[in-house]
Design an enzyme around this catalytic site. Structure first.
Site, PDB file in Angstrom:
ATOM      1  NE  ARG A  35      -4.255  -1.662   1.684  1.00  0.00           N
ATOM      2  CZ  ARG A  35      -5.191  -2.081   2.511  1.00  0.00           C
ATOM      3  NH1 ARG A  35      -5.072  -1.837   3.793  1.00  0.00           N
ATOM      4  NH2 ARG A  35      -6.242  -2.722   2.071  1.00  0.00           N
ATOM      5  CE  LYS A 198     -23.254 -17.076   4.362  1.00  0.00           C
ATOM      6  NZ  LYS A 198     -23.571 -16.379   5.594  1.00  0.00           N
ATOM      7  N   GLY A 354     -13.385  -7.948  -2.011  1.00  0.00           N
ATOM      8  CA  GLY A 354     -13.400  -8.960  -0.962  1.00  0.00           C
ATOM      9  C   GLY A 354     -12.117  -9.765  -0.919  1.00  0.00           C
ATOM     10  N   GLY A 377     -13.664  -3.609  -0.120  1.00  0.00           N
ATOM     11  CA  GLY A 377     -15.023  -3.094  -0.002  1.00  0.00           C
ATOM     12  C   GLY A 377     -15.345  -2.043  -1.052  1.00  0.00           C
TER      13      GLY A 377
HETATM   14  P1  AMP Z   1     -16.259 -14.069  -0.652  1.00  0.00           P
HETATM   15  O1  AMP Z   1     -15.647 -13.249   0.437  1.00  0.00           O
HETATM   16  O2  AMP Z   1     -17.750 -14.008  -0.722  1.00  0.00           O
HETATM   17  O3  AMP Z   1     -15.588 -13.852  -1.980  1.00  0.00           O
HETATM   18  O4  AMP Z   1     -16.035 -15.584  -0.240  1.00  0.00           O
HETATM   19  C1  AMP Z   1     -14.766 -16.145  -0.156  1.00  0.00           C
HETATM   20  C2  AMP Z   1     -14.873 -17.426   0.581  1.00  0.00           C
HETATM   21  O5  AMP Z   1     -15.708 -18.330  -0.110  1.00  0.00           O
HETATM   22  C3  AMP Z   1     -13.549 -18.132   0.734  1.00  0.00           C
HETATM   23  O6  AMP Z   1     -13.167 -18.066   2.066  1.00  0.00           O
HETATM   24  C4  AMP Z   1     -13.834 -19.571   0.280  1.00  0.00           C
HETATM   25  O7  AMP Z   1     -13.309 -20.520   1.148  1.00  0.00           O
HETATM   26  C5  AMP Z   1     -15.348 -19.617   0.287  1.00  0.00           C
HETATM   27  N1  AMP Z   1     -15.867 -20.661  -0.625  1.00  0.00           N
HETATM   28  C6  AMP Z   1     -15.623 -20.808  -1.922  1.00  0.00           C
HETATM   29  N2  AMP Z   1     -16.219 -21.921  -2.407  1.00  0.00           N
HETATM   30  C7  AMP Z   1     -16.861 -22.498  -1.373  1.00  0.00           C
HETATM   31  C8  AMP Z   1     -17.652 -23.687  -1.227  1.00  0.00           C
HETATM   32  N3  AMP Z   1     -17.891 -24.470  -2.260  1.00  0.00           N
HETATM   33  N4  AMP Z   1     -18.146 -23.954  -0.020  1.00  0.00           N
HETATM   34  C9  AMP Z   1     -17.900 -23.148   1.026  1.00  0.00           C
HETATM   35  N5  AMP Z   1     -17.171 -22.019   0.955  1.00  0.00           N
HETATM   36  C10 AMP Z   1     -16.659 -21.688  -0.234  1.00  0.00           C
END
Ligand code: AMP
Length: 396
Positions: A35, A198, A354, A377
């Site tokens: 950074r 999610k 993220g 973010g």
């Molecule tokens: P995000 O912050 O929404 O981009 O989510 C990232 C997280 O999603 C990471 O920590 C991954 O471990 C998790 N992730 C990715 N694929 C899966 C899956 N099939 N089941 C559970 N967690 C997942």
């Protein structure tokens, strides 16, 4: 709107909001200087013009209280090494001490102020506090993309006191350009790869980009809400039952808009959320009970590869598997390799938002994609189509 290039900083003092929220180890030494390096060009532009700079930033979450472990004094040596100028430090960001140091500041010098978040007024976006900060510069530069989505005193409100003399730094300008390239001006076909845990956290992004992209690749934990909504069996995979209607709605809207959605066809399933679990490849719509999909399967990766390699503009947000565990990182690594190949063939690729950056850095893809965003973010909110207050304040 003026850019940094429009200003000549000779004998001028530039007040720069940088994002020096860097990680420190137990001995309060900086462990990752990216950074600081990212702000270097902007600082050097001012100094090389014959001006001086006042740098302001936050560090950690001191919640309005002085906290020596979060003092910016710990990063002075790193900033000095990177900029090539011995940085002066003042242990406050407003008040008499700063006024004195500011008055004494000579061309070619760099003054670093103490952590802005030692005052609650910073995060509250307090006008009186912002006005005091505004006294420490002839020109205001915002180069902190990581906090551009916050209407804090130093990122947004302070700009009101520089109606003519304000601009983006080089880093922030680069971030804006990269987002524009994906969302507005990118060469077609434009593909967004969305992974992560999610659907609920990505809904607004998906809805916003439906008007802007040709293909959406969906991977990771999000997959299973879509598959179950379409009548598939997802076993014990992560699934948001209350978002199934929304998932169907997205598929319908995509069809209406002519956007192709690509979902996995097979997955690497495991009998526990554990790196050492038993695994097997199964069709995505037929995952047995007691098993959960934790990574993309081989046929899925073949399918995704085809789409990625024919894309000219690529956005990647979110891993397609639980990349933190070695057993389930292969899909995410493969996606990185496909993007690398597409980029070598001339595509523009942006990674951001993220956790994506963590995955990209962990697997060494940083220099293989066209641009890695510095703001988690802030990038997510940009992709959601929101106007970031820190950006709007400069454009006003
Ligand atoms: P995000 O912050 O929404 O981009 O989510 C990232 C997280 O999603 C990471 O920590 C991954 O471990 C998790 N992730 C990715 N694929 C899966 C899956 N099939 N089941 C559970 N967690 C997942």
């Amino acid at each position: 709107m003026k850019t940094l290039q429009d200003f000549n900083f000779e004998d001028k003092k530039a007040l720069i909001r940088v994002d020096f929220n860097v990680p420190l180890d137990d001995h309060l030494k900086v462990t990752d200087t990216s950074r600081i390096e990212a702000a270097k060009d902007t600082i050097l532009k001012v100094l090389e013009d014959g001006g001086s700079t006042v740098l302001m930033s936050h560090l950690g979450r001191p919640k309005g209280k002085r906290n020596q472990a979060m003092s910016l004094k710990h990063i002075c040596d790193s900033v000095s090494d990177i900029i090539g100028v011995q940085v002066k430090f003042v242990d406050d960001c407003i008040g008499e001490k700063v006024k004195k140091a500011y008055a004494e500041l000579q061309s070619g010098e760099v003054l670093l102020l103490e952590n802005l978040r030692f005052y609650n007024e910073e995060e509250e976006g307090d006008s009186a506090f912002a006005k005091q900060l505004s006294k420490f510069g002839d020109i205001y530069i915002n180069d902190a993309f990581g906090t551009a989505h916050r209407a804090h005193a130093s990122t947004t409100i302070v700009a009101n006191y520089f109606p003519e003399n304000k601009c983006f730094g080089y880093l922030l300008a680069k971030e804006i350009k990269a987002i524009e390239k994906v969302m507005q001006t990118g060469e077609k076909p434009v593909t967004a790869i969305l992974g992560g845990a999610k659907v609920s956290s990505k809904i607004t992004i998906i809805e916003n980009i439906l008007d802007k992209v040709d293909h959406i690749i969906i991977g990771g934990g999000m997959t299973y809400t879509f598959i179950k909504a379409m009548g598939g069996k997802v076993g014990d995979s992560i699934c948001e039952d209350d978002k199934m209607d929304l998932a169907m709605d997205i598929l319908k809207k995509a069809k209406q808009k002519g956007v192709q959605i690509h979902l996995p066809v097979d997955v690497l399933a495991a009998d526990a959320f554990d790196n050492n679990a038993n695994t097997k490849v199964v069709p995505v719509e037929n995952i047995p009970d007691g098993w959960q999909g934790l990574d993309a399967g081989p046929d899925t990766l073949k399918l995704f590869k085809e789409v990625i390699l024919k894309s000219k503009t690529i956005l990647w947000n979110g891993p397609v598997g639980v990349f933190e565990m070695e057993s389930f990182a292969k899909g995410t690594i493969a996606i990185g390799n496909f993007i690398d190949e597409a980029t070598k063939n001339g595509a523009f690729s942006l990674v951001g938002g993220g956790d994506s950056v963590a995955a990209v850095k962990q697997f060494g893809f940083e220099n293989k994609v066209s641009y890695v965003s510095t703001g988690g973010g802030a990038m997510l909110e940009s992709l959601e189509g929101k106007t970031l207050p820190g950006i709007a304040a400069i454009m006003d």
